[in-house]
Design an enzyme around this catalytic site. Structure first.
Site, short mmCIF file in Angstrom:
data_model
loop_
_atom_site.label_atom_id
_atom_site.label_comp_id
_atom_site.label_asym_id
_atom_site.label_seq_id
_atom_site.Cartn_x
_atom_site.Cartn_y
_atom_site.Cartn_z
N GLU A 40 0.64 -1.27 -0.04
CA GLU A 40 0.03 0.04 -0.12
C GLU A 40 0.85 1.23 0.06
OE1 GLU A 40 -3.81 1.78 2.27
OE2 GLU A 40 -2.46 0.66 3.44
N LYS A 109 -9.75 1.83 -2.72
CA LYS A 109 -10.08 1.15 -1.27
C LYS A 109 -11.49 1.56 -1.10
CE LYS A 109 -7.87 1.54 2.96
NZ LYS A 109 -6.60 2.13 3.88
N CYS A 150 -5.95 -2.93 2.45
CA CYS A 150 -5.59 -2.55 4.12
C CYS A 150 -7.10 -2.85 4.84
CB CYS A 150 -5.01 -1.04 4.21
SG CYS A 150 -4.14 -1.04 5.93
#
Length: 272
Positions: A40, A109, A150
């Protein structure tokens, strides 16, 4: 097939990050990796104060480099994530390139990292970033792969839908911190792997104690039995593991939870 996770030491100099990332991708390819993944925010420091400064259009400088090195090495390259600017909004975005250099997937995301653990960490991605609104999967000759970034890993429904759609490997570029990392990083991966009987891989930046946000590191691969089969420490390194889809099939046959689900009583569905 061989999977390589590049736990990159990310600096404040974008050109250095790109150069080192591409060099490690070449190294991984030379060692037989067919799928290579970056962490990331691999091209910039992680933090709300950096996203706008380092943001790029897609295609742009960073993704062009990823496309070129994927084609040069004839691999599938999961490009970690970068801050993306589009239409005046910022996103935390993962791009995937095929062996011909073509863009195969773009994952923004979905779940933004807004947390407050008193006395330990407070962080609010939503102050600068906008959320993505779609699932992201891509096919390879080896298996179908699902993507998250994440915080997406905390949401079991997302992984379950990827499993329902035929994914056998989930890849999460992520940067857990020194509070959530030791507590939940490995636990969440093992949970997603066992729940859905698939492989889960996470790719973190290397730990930099001097950074404003200190990443936990420990890029990891978990098999469908819930076993950690490869794991990094905190330093910059490349983690290699061989993904055995026969093992996945055996586990699903031995404990056939996917066919035993009570769909008459409950269900998780993809809305768009």
């Amino acid at each position: 097939f061989r999977l390589a996770l590049i736990q990159l030491h990310v600096s404040a100099v974008k050109s250095d990050n790109l150069q080192r990332a591409c060099g490690l991708v070449r190294e991984a390819s030379a060692k037989g990796a067919k799928l290579v993944a970056l962490p990331e925010c691999f091209n910039s420091p992680y933090g709300a104060q950096y996203f706008k400064e380092y943001a790029e259009k897609i295609p742009g400088e960073s993704t062009q480099k990823l496309s070129e090195v994927a084609k040069e090495c004839s691999i599938y390259l999961i490009g970690g994530s970068i801050p993306e600017e589009d239409g005046g909004k910022l996103y935390n975005t993962c791009t995937v390139f095929g062996p011909d250099g073509a863009l195969l997937a773009k994952h923004r995301k979905v779940h933004l990292f807004d947390i407050n653990v008193p006395g330990k960490i407070q962080f609010k991605e939503s102050e600068t970033l906008s959320p993505g609104n779609s699932f992201s999967m891509f096919d390879t000759p080896y298996c179908k792969v699902g993507l998250g970034i994440c915080y997406d890993m905390r949401f079991a429904e997302m992984a379950q839908i990827y499993g329902q759609k035929g994914c056998q490997l989930l890849i999460y570029p992520g940067a857990f911190n020194m509070t959530t990392g030791p507590a939940h990083w490995e636990l969440l991966q093992r949970g997603r792997a066992v729940d859905n009987q698939l492989y889960v891989a996470t790719v973190s930046p290397a730990r930099d104690e001097k950074a404003s946000y200190v990443a936990w590191g420990h890029s990891t691969v978990v098999n469908p039995w819930g076993e950690v089969i490869a794991k990094a420490g905190a330093e910059e390194t490349v983690v290699y593991t061989d993904i055995d889809l026969k093992k996945l099939a055996e586990i699903r046959q031995q404990i056939p939870i996917l066919s035993q689900k009570r769909c008459d009583l409950y269900g998780v569905e993809m809305k768009k």
